[in-house]
Design an enzyme around this catalytic site. Sequence first.
Site, PDB file in Angstrom:
ATOM      1  N   TYR A   1      41.967  57.623  40.966  1.00  0.00           N
ATOM      2  CA  TYR A   1      41.536  58.181  42.397  1.00  0.00           C
ATOM      3  C   TYR A   1      42.001  59.997  43.156  1.00  0.00           C
ATOM      4  O   TYR A   1      41.848  59.878  44.677  1.00  0.00           O
ATOM      5  CB  TYR A   1      41.247  57.295  43.035  1.00  0.00           C
ATOM      6  CG  TYR A   1      41.062  55.453  43.062  1.00  0.00           C
ATOM      7  CD1 TYR A   1      39.804  55.386  43.728  1.00  0.00           C
ATOM      8  CD2 TYR A   1      41.662  54.854  41.864  1.00  0.00           C
ATOM      9  CE1 TYR A   1      39.253  54.080  43.693  1.00  0.00           C
ATOM     10  CE2 TYR A   1      40.429  53.841  41.960  1.00  0.00           C
ATOM     11  CZ  TYR A   1      39.657  53.492  42.338  1.00  0.00           C
ATOM     12  OH  TYR A   1      39.352  51.826  41.975  1.00  0.00           O
TER      13      TYR A   1
ATOM     14  N   HIS B   1      28.228  47.468  44.842  1.00  0.00           N
ATOM     15  CA  HIS B   1      27.636  47.681  43.767  1.00  0.00           C
ATOM     16  C   HIS B   1      26.758  46.752  42.890  1.00  0.00           C
ATOM     17  O   HIS B   1      26.359  46.297  41.932  1.00  0.00           O
ATOM     18  CB  HIS B   1      28.642  48.435  43.076  1.00  0.00           C
ATOM     19  CG  HIS B   1      29.523  49.564  43.605  1.00  0.00           C
ATOM     20  ND1 HIS B   1      29.185  50.025  43.223  1.00  0.00           N
ATOM     21  CD2 HIS B   1      31.024  49.237  43.794  1.00  0.00           C
ATOM     22  CE1 HIS B   1      30.173  51.241  44.198  1.00  0.00           C
ATOM     23  NE2 HIS B   1      31.458  50.353  44.059  1.00  0.00           N
TER      24      HIS B   1
ATOM     25  N   HIS C   1      34.986  48.108  38.593  1.00  0.00           N
ATOM     26  CA  HIS C   1      34.236  48.835  39.900  1.00  0.00           C
ATOM     27  C   HIS C   1      33.759  48.388  40.801  1.00  0.00           C
ATOM     28  O   HIS C   1      34.132  48.596  42.300  1.00  0.00           O
ATOM     29  CB  HIS C   1      33.132  48.784  38.980  1.00  0.00           C
ATOM     30  CG  HIS C   1      32.038  49.873  39.594  1.00  0.00           C
ATOM     31  ND1 HIS C   1      32.222  50.591  40.051  1.00  0.00           N
ATOM     32  CD2 HIS C   1      30.272  49.751  39.864  1.00  0.00           C
ATOM     33  CE1 HIS C   1      31.071  52.066  40.718  1.00  0.00           C
ATOM     34  NE2 HIS C   1      29.939  51.046  40.442  1.00  0.00           N
TER      35      HIS C   1
ATOM     36  N   ASN D   1      33.787  55.743  36.982  1.00  0.00           N
ATOM     37  CA  ASN D   1      32.521  56.460  37.914  1.00  0.00           C
ATOM     38  C   ASN D   1      33.656  57.685  38.948  1.00  0.00           C
ATOM     39  O   ASN D   1      33.837  58.512  39.154  1.00  0.00           O
ATOM     40  CB  ASN D   1      32.142  55.473  39.550  1.00  0.00           C
ATOM     41  CG  ASN D   1      32.540  55.280  40.119  1.00  0.00           C
ATOM     42  OD1 ASN D   1      33.222  53.665  39.626  1.00  0.00           O
ATOM     43  ND2 ASN D   1      32.794  55.410  41.450  1.00  0.00           N
TER      44      ASN D   1
ATOM     45  N   HIS E   1      35.595  46.114  43.413  1.00  0.00           N
ATOM     46  CA  HIS E   1      37.209  45.628  43.647  1.00  0.00           C
ATOM     47  C   HIS E   1      37.123  44.075  44.500  1.00  0.00           C
ATOM     48  O   HIS E   1      37.636  44.129  45.405  1.00  0.00           O
ATOM     49  CB  HIS E   1      37.580  46.731  44.924  1.00  0.00           C
ATOM     50  CG  HIS E   1      37.339  48.342  44.944  1.00  0.00           C
ATOM     51  ND1 HIS E   1      37.286  49.235  45.840  1.00  0.00           N
ATOM     52  CD2 HIS E   1      37.626  48.845  43.688  1.00  0.00           C
ATOM     53  CE1 HIS E   1      37.344  49.760  44.847  1.00  0.00           C
ATOM     54  NE2 HIS E   1      37.226  50.197  43.507  1.00  0.00           N
TER      55      HIS E   1
END
Length: 438
Positions: A129, A274, A301, A182, A303
């Site tokens: 991150y 998402h 992706h 991502n 969480h």
Amino acid sequence: MDPKTVGSVVKYGRWRFGMTKRAMGHSLVYSQLYPFKGLQNYTSGIVHHVRLTGLKPNTFYLYQCGDPSIPAMSDVHYFRTMPASGPRSYPGRIAIIGDLGLTYNTTSTIDHLMSNHPNLVLLIGDASYANLYLTNGTGADCYSCAFSDTPIHETYQPRWDYWGRFMQPLVSKVPLMMIEGNHEIEEQIEKKTFAAYSARFAFPSEESGSSSTFYYSFNAGGIHFVMLGGYTDYNKSGDQYQWLKKDLAKVDRKVTPWLVATWHPPWYSTYTAHYREAECMRVAMEDLLYKYGVDIVFNGHVHAYERSNRVYNYNLDPCGPVHITIGDGGNREKMAITHADEPGNCPKPSTTLDKFMGGFCAFNFTSGPASGKFCWDRQPDYSAYRESSFGHGILEVKNETHALWTWYRNQDAYGTTGDVVYIVRQPDRCPVEPDVIN
């Protein structure tokens, strides 16, 4: 730093026989550069890549790495190789984690994971991150909320260094296989992306016939793993799809009965976050994975944790894979909590655009209980279990037909399980007859 001035050497050998072998590799540095005044550019330390050959399966090895001519060598570490491919040969425990980050929750996840003594770790994207920070180290849970006026999405690359040091006690002795998420995109000058991801991890791309670090495959005992890229071309005309067709056609289910696929953005998540974002990838690839009988799919992706029933094209199907979303490793953006099927939570279709690839494929359902709607009005039939808690999973393949899947919550005591299920293959009911490709 000039990587040419430092050797990349690994001394290694079988347990009790001493480190009698020596392998040479190559080293590199990578940069994260920004074309804007005031932003801090970054050049990494020297990253070493060394391939060890002639290893025996299911064997303990000692190793030490560095440059003995300086001298600068690491401590002595150890690892155990994967068992040989075969229908009765499997790693003891395979740990699955996603969206790990470097937070208090990350520490708890890795502590719990290490207590389960895995033989292999799969990291399903989003490691450090670093892209939730400005180049000066200022961070936020939501980059776009806190730093909406930055001319380019910045990153703080030293986070990768911190993350690597944190992970060393695990990855120095347990093999880790990574696929991009991502948060690894990390755009920089000239629209270059994924620099840290491609430099800091090793991939068996060449060995599996792939020309990319974004998708590859490997065997671990009687399991064939296919690691797919959700942030590179996945369309049927693209290189990844054509590679995947060839890779799946070569799989011999008599040697590797289990077929497991992983990529970052899930196809079957019922959380608002998402929701149906990867629909274009599903439309392009699901038929191919179903044809070749993929048994389990792991994603990150989102969480939170969610396990599906066997599903294909949103319908319950005994020959479809079990989809498991395990993006609950720790992250920094907090937990996903709301579900799209709860009153008032259904996202608008316009919000489901694939922001990186640019596709839009999510429309209202045309059949089933949600026909004419974009979301179900209850927990979908294909969703078996879901919970918003941090944790990790352990896959234990027992034989050709049975695998035990266990999800562990961080808030529970060590060894306490949150979700346990046997995943059962039925090759007689769901036969796979792959095409022959020479």
